[in-house]
Write a protein that holds these residues in place. Structure first.
Motif, short mmCIF file in Angstrom:
data_model
loop_
_atom_site.label_atom_id
_atom_site.label_comp_id
_atom_site.label_asym_id
_atom_site.label_seq_id
_atom_site.Cartn_x
_atom_site.Cartn_y
_atom_site.Cartn_z
N ALA A 68 31.73 41.48 37.43
CA ALA A 68 32.15 40.23 38.03
C ALA A 68 33.44 39.71 37.41
O ALA A 68 34.18 38.96 38.04
N SER A 69 33.74 40.09 36.18
CA SER A 69 34.95 39.61 35.53
C SER A 69 36.12 40.59 35.65
O SER A 69 37.22 40.28 35.19
N LEU A 70 35.89 41.76 36.25
CA LEU A 70 36.97 42.71 36.42
C LEU A 70 38.01 42.14 37.38
O LEU A 70 37.68 41.54 38.39
N PRO A 71 39.29 42.31 37.07
CA PRO A 71 40.33 41.72 37.90
C PRO A 71 40.46 42.42 39.24
O PRO A 71 40.36 43.65 39.34
N ARG A 72 40.66 41.62 40.27
CA ARG A 72 40.94 42.18 41.59
C ARG A 72 41.71 41.14 42.39
O ARG A 72 41.64 39.94 42.11
N LEU A 73 42.44 41.62 43.36
CA LEU A 73 43.24 40.77 44.24
C LEU A 73 42.82 41.00 45.67
O LEU A 73 42.47 42.11 46.06
N SER A 74 42.88 39.96 46.46
CA SER A 74 42.78 40.09 47.91
C SER A 74 43.93 39.28 48.48
O SER A 74 44.35 38.28 47.89
N GLN A 75 44.47 39.74 49.60
CA GLN A 75 45.66 39.11 50.15
C GLN A 75 45.51 38.90 51.64
O GLN A 75 44.86 39.69 52.32
N SER B 285 47.89 42.14 34.79
CA SER B 285 48.94 41.33 35.41
C SER B 285 49.98 42.14 36.18
O SER B 285 50.58 41.61 37.11
N PRO B 286 50.22 43.43 35.86
CA PRO B 286 51.17 44.19 36.70
C PRO B 286 50.76 44.24 38.17
O PRO B 286 51.63 44.23 39.05
N ALA B 287 49.49 44.29 38.46
CA ALA B 287 49.04 44.30 39.86
C ALA B 287 49.40 42.98 40.53
O ALA B 287 49.84 42.96 41.69
N LEU B 288 49.24 41.88 39.82
CA LEU B 288 49.62 40.57 40.36
C LEU B 288 51.13 40.49 40.54
O LEU B 288 51.61 40.01 41.56
N ALA B 289 51.89 40.99 39.58
CA ALA B 289 53.35 40.99 39.68
C ALA B 289 53.81 41.78 40.90
O ALA B 289 54.69 41.33 41.65
N LYS B 290 53.21 42.92 41.12
CA LYS B 290 53.56 43.75 42.28
C LYS B 290 53.25 43.02 43.58
O LYS B 290 54.05 43.03 44.52
N ALA B 291 52.09 42.37 43.65
CA ALA B 291 51.72 41.63 44.86
C ALA B 291 52.67 40.46 45.10
O ALA B 291 53.08 40.21 46.24
#
Length: 126
Positions: A20-27, A47-53
């Motif tokens: 549940a605490s693993l980072p993930r993004l939805s857009q 944070s690199p995944a967030l930067a890319k998004a």
């Protein structure tokens, strides 16, 4: 009907597990604004995944909203990323940060630099 697995044990509750605490993004796009929903713990490793998004969204959308309602942790890397992105790329809004993250924003003064809104709907509106 039981939800026990083959050995008679109940499966772990995903809300209580480490997953549940693993980072993930939805857009998604909402009313012409790009919304990036952040879920879980974000730090230097994620944070690199967030930067890319954020970078990808800024190439197409004049406003980007980071939906922080599902963010359970953010370190200084994420804070620096948001501040840098806000100053250099596009109009950034942060929606619904949980109290611990909001407190960090207040303590660092980032709440006076970032456009923080209580909900995604508020952040999407002009």
């Amino acid at each position: 009907m039981s939800s026990a697995n083959g050995n008679g044990q109940q499966p772990p509750d995903p809300a209580l597990s480490h997953a549940a605490s693993l980072p993930r993004l939805s857009q998604r796009e909402q009313d012409g604004v790009w919304v990036i929903a952040v879920h879980g713990d974000f730090d230097a490793d994620s944070s690199p995944a967030l930067a890319k998004a954020l970078d990808a969204a800024a190439r197409t959308y004049p406003r980007v909203v980071v939906d922080a309602t599902g963010m359970t942790f953010a370190d200084s890397t994420v804070l620096n990323l948001l501040l840098k992105f806000n100053l250099t790329t596009t109009e950034l809004r942060v929606a619904g940060p949980a109290q611990p993250f909001l407190r960090v924003l207040e303590l660092t003064g980032a709440d006076r630099v970032l456009d923080i809104r209580p909900t995604v709907d508020d952040a999407v509106k002009s």
